[in-house]
Scaffold this active site. Structure first.
Site, PDB file in Angstrom:
ATOM      1  N   HIS A   1      13.972 -19.972  18.286  1.00 52.86           N
ATOM      2  CA  HIS A   1      15.015 -20.863  17.783  1.00 52.86           C
ATOM      3  C   HIS A   1      14.930 -22.205  18.505  1.00 52.86           C
ATOM      4  O   HIS A   1      15.036 -22.250  19.721  1.00 52.86           O
ATOM      5  CB  HIS A   1      16.405 -20.245  17.987  1.00 52.86           C
ATOM      6  CG  HIS A   1      16.792 -19.263  16.927  1.00 52.86           C
ATOM      7  ND1 HIS A   1      18.098 -18.946  16.657  1.00 52.86           N
ATOM      8  CD2 HIS A   1      16.047 -18.530  16.066  1.00 52.86           C
ATOM      9  CE1 HIS A   1      18.146 -18.073  15.664  1.00 52.86           C
ATOM     10  NE2 HIS A   1      16.897 -17.803  15.299  1.00 52.86           N
TER      11      HIS A   1
ATOM     12  N   TYR B   1      28.364 -21.257  16.791  1.00 52.13           N
ATOM     13  CA  TYR B   1      29.550 -20.981  17.619  1.00 52.13           C
ATOM     14  C   TYR B   1      30.678 -21.846  17.058  1.00 52.13           C
ATOM     15  O   TYR B   1      30.541 -23.068  16.975  1.00 52.13           O
ATOM     16  CB  TYR B   1      29.321 -21.388  19.074  1.00 52.13           C
ATOM     17  CG  TYR B   1      28.257 -20.621  19.815  1.00 52.13           C
ATOM     18  CD1 TYR B   1      26.904 -20.912  19.654  1.00 52.13           C
ATOM     19  CD2 TYR B   1      28.606 -19.603  20.703  1.00 52.13           C
ATOM     20  CE1 TYR B   1      25.937 -20.217  20.362  1.00 52.13           C
ATOM     21  CE2 TYR B   1      27.623 -18.907  21.414  1.00 52.13           C
ATOM     22  CZ  TYR B   1      26.305 -19.217  21.230  1.00 52.13           C
ATOM     23  OH  TYR B   1      25.332 -18.540  21.929  1.00 52.13           O
TER      24      TYR B   1
ATOM     25  N   PRO C   1      30.010 -13.802  27.281  1.00 52.61           N
ATOM     26  CA  PRO C   1      28.811 -13.834  26.425  1.00 52.61           C
ATOM     27  C   PRO C   1      28.615 -15.158  25.684  1.00 52.61           C
ATOM     28  O   PRO C   1      27.602 -15.368  25.051  1.00 52.61           O
ATOM     29  CB  PRO C   1      29.052 -12.694  25.443  1.00 52.61           C
ATOM     30  CG  PRO C   1      30.521 -12.506  25.427  1.00 52.61           C
ATOM     31  CD  PRO C   1      31.003 -12.848  26.795  1.00 52.61           C
TER      32      PRO C   1
ATOM     33  N   LYS D   1      23.990 -15.699  28.624  1.00 53.45           N
ATOM     34  CA  LYS D   1      23.260 -15.858  29.875  1.00 53.45           C
ATOM     35  C   LYS D   1      23.043 -14.561  30.646  1.00 53.45           C
ATOM     36  O   LYS D   1      22.256 -14.534  31.598  1.00 53.45           O
ATOM     37  CB  LYS D   1      24.012 -16.849  30.786  1.00 53.45           C
ATOM     38  CG  LYS D   1      24.004 -18.279  30.252  1.00 53.45           C
ATOM     39  CD  LYS D   1      22.602 -18.789  30.081  1.00 53.45           C
ATOM     40  CE  LYS D   1      22.554 -20.164  29.419  1.00 53.45           C
ATOM     41  NZ  LYS D   1      21.180 -20.507  29.005  1.00 53.45           N
TER      42      LYS D   1
ATOM     43  N   TYR E   1      21.546 -24.457  27.598  1.00 58.73           N
ATOM     44  CA  TYR E   1      21.382 -23.365  26.630  1.00 58.73           C
ATOM     45  C   TYR E   1      19.967 -22.777  26.713  1.00 58.73           C
ATOM     46  O   TYR E   1      19.773 -21.572  26.707  1.00 58.73           O
ATOM     47  CB  TYR E   1      21.646 -23.887  25.216  1.00 58.73           C
ATOM     48  CG  TYR E   1      21.685 -22.818  24.147  1.00 58.73           C
ATOM     49  CD1 TYR E   1      20.610 -22.635  23.280  1.00 58.73           C
ATOM     50  CD2 TYR E   1      22.797 -21.990  23.993  1.00 58.73           C
ATOM     51  CE1 TYR E   1      20.640 -21.661  22.289  1.00 58.73           C
ATOM     52  CE2 TYR E   1      22.837 -21.010  23.008  1.00 58.73           C
ATOM     53  CZ  TYR E   1      21.751 -20.855  22.160  1.00 58.73           C
ATOM     54  OH  TYR E   1      21.781 -19.883  21.182  1.00 58.73           O
TER      55      TYR E   1
END
Ligand code: APR
Ligand code: PHB
Length: 389
Positions: A72, A200, A292, A296, A384
């Site tokens: 991704h 998200y 979550p 990580k 990220y």
């Protein structure tokens, strides 16, 4: 039995560590309380940073990940009306690998016997002894027979509920913790994801996450009060809530289907210091937990293992005791940065009961700022994809 390193726990941290030590010629044994099937039954996120992918590549165990995993180059934040894409690849030159933790654990598990990594499953009553000395040992029971492993080093990879952290004297240890006032209701379904990347969302009604395990298996979450019971949430009720919270663009692409797994998990931020005491090192969830939101948990287990292997090779090969002594500070430096990112993304993307209209406006303003600022997006992207080890 006598070995160099006794590892407690055969989750991702314990198996990664065991394989890497074996590959470096350091003798080790892994003790696991459950059966292998039980370990594999846990549904866990798999958004892998470079450090995690790199360790699997170093072991030559990355073939299935590369064949079945999903690279991704970006992900999305959503504010109920629009998607804000974070171009991780464009901003960092790197990407993440979406590959379920269960599959990574399976790859490590399947390679144990062929590579001579000894994993003792269904090891009961595991207890640590003499960790303040240079000759610690671990006792356990197997098939009703008491057993003992003498080692030079013990590494606790036994997760949040394991005995290793608790073996460190309370006078030595310090806990840092935040328990969040909501849980994540997760649903797994064999339907195609609504987007090729993760979303998200922070909607007036609450948080939602659209994730995936493969092009035909989706993983979704919504946040719910801790008083909620999973049996009160029918599949239809969850799909309806997801369609609202993810916003119209994503909702139009949602494929509904029966859940194959549905559960509510609590969220906490937790760090235990130090991550080394005497001859005991801690890796992974035994020392820290992240909400979550930033995906990580598995990656921090991997970076702990990276630092632990570095220290143990220096110790066993070159007699460098300072390397072991320096493990905790090195690992914690990265742990705290990931804790900060996970905490900040959780604060940005969730509605907290104590929040009023001002706090809501702060969230809306921050998402608007991120949408309009490459600098703000770069900060998110580099966290990220994973900070350097
Ligand atoms: N004796 C032996 N093994 C034990 C004991 C014990 N007393 N207590 C726990 N264990 C085992 C558990 O059964 C589990 O298999 O230790 C293992 C710990 O694995 P995880 O909890 O998966 O922790 P870790 O390997 O650090 O991986 C962290 O897992 O929990 C997720 O979100 C977390 O993705 C992160 C990753
Ligand atoms: C998941 O796919 O289960 C997942 C993905 C990203 C997260 C958390 C969970 O931040």
């Amino acid at each position: 039995m006598k070995t160099d390193v006794a590892i407690i726990g055969a989750g991702p941290a314990g198996l990664l560590l065991g394989h890497l030590l074996r590959a470096e010629g350091i003798a080790c044994v892994v003790l696991e309380r459950q059966t292998g099937d039980y370990v594999l039954s846990r549904i866990r996120a798999g958004v892998l940073e470079r450090v995690t992918v790199g360790l699997m590549e170093r072991l030559g165990l990355d073939a299935r990940m590369k064949a079945e995993g999903l690279p991704h180059g970006g992900f999305n934040l959503a504010d109920g009306e629009r998607l804000i894409r974070i171009d991780v690849a464009g901003l960092t030159g790197d990407s993440v690998m979406v590959y379920g933790q269960t599959e990574l654990t399976r790859d490590l598990m399947d390679a144990a016997e062929p590579r001579g990594l000894e994993v003792i499953y269904e090891a009961g009553d595991v207890a640590l002894h003499a960790i303040d000395s240079d000759s610690p040992y671990v006792t356990y029971s197997k098939d009703g027979v008491a057993a003992r492993i003498d080692a030079r080093i013990v590494v606790g990879c036994d997760g949040f509920h394991g005995p290793s952290r608790r073996a460190i004297p309370a006078s030595v240890g310090q806990v840092f913790e935040r328990v969040y006032p909501f849980g994540w209701l997760g649903i797994l379904a064999d339907v195609p994801p609504c987007n090729h990347e993760l979303i998200y969302a922070n909607h007036e009604r609450g948080f939602a996450l659209a994730s995936m395990r493969s092009p035909t298996r989706s993983r979704y979450y919504i946040d719910v009060p801790l008083t909620e019971k999973v049996e009160d949430w029918s599949d239809d009720r969850i799909w309806d809530e997801l369609a609202v919270r993810l916003g119209p663009e994503a909702a139009a692409q949602i494929t509904r289907g029966p859940s194959i797994e549905k559960s509510i998990a609590p969220l906490r931020s937790f760090v235990f210091e130090p991550m080394r005491h005497g001859s005991l090192l801690l890796c992974g969830d035994s020392a820290h937990i992240v909400p979550p939101t930033g995906a990580k948990g598995l990656n921090l287990a991997a970076s702990d293992v990276h630092y632990a292997v570095e220290a143990l090779v220096a110790f066993f090969r070159h007699g460098d005791a300072d390397a072991v002594a320096g493990y905790s500070a090195k690992a914690l430096a990265r742990v705290w940065k990931s804790e900060r990112f996970s905490w900040s993304l959780t604060k940005l993307m969730h509605r907290f009961p104590e929040d009023g209209p001002f706090e809501r406006r702060m969230q809306v303003a921050e998402l608007d700022y991120i949408a309009s600022s490459e600098a703000a997006q770069r900060v998110i992207a580099e966290n990220y994809v994973g900070l350097p080890v």
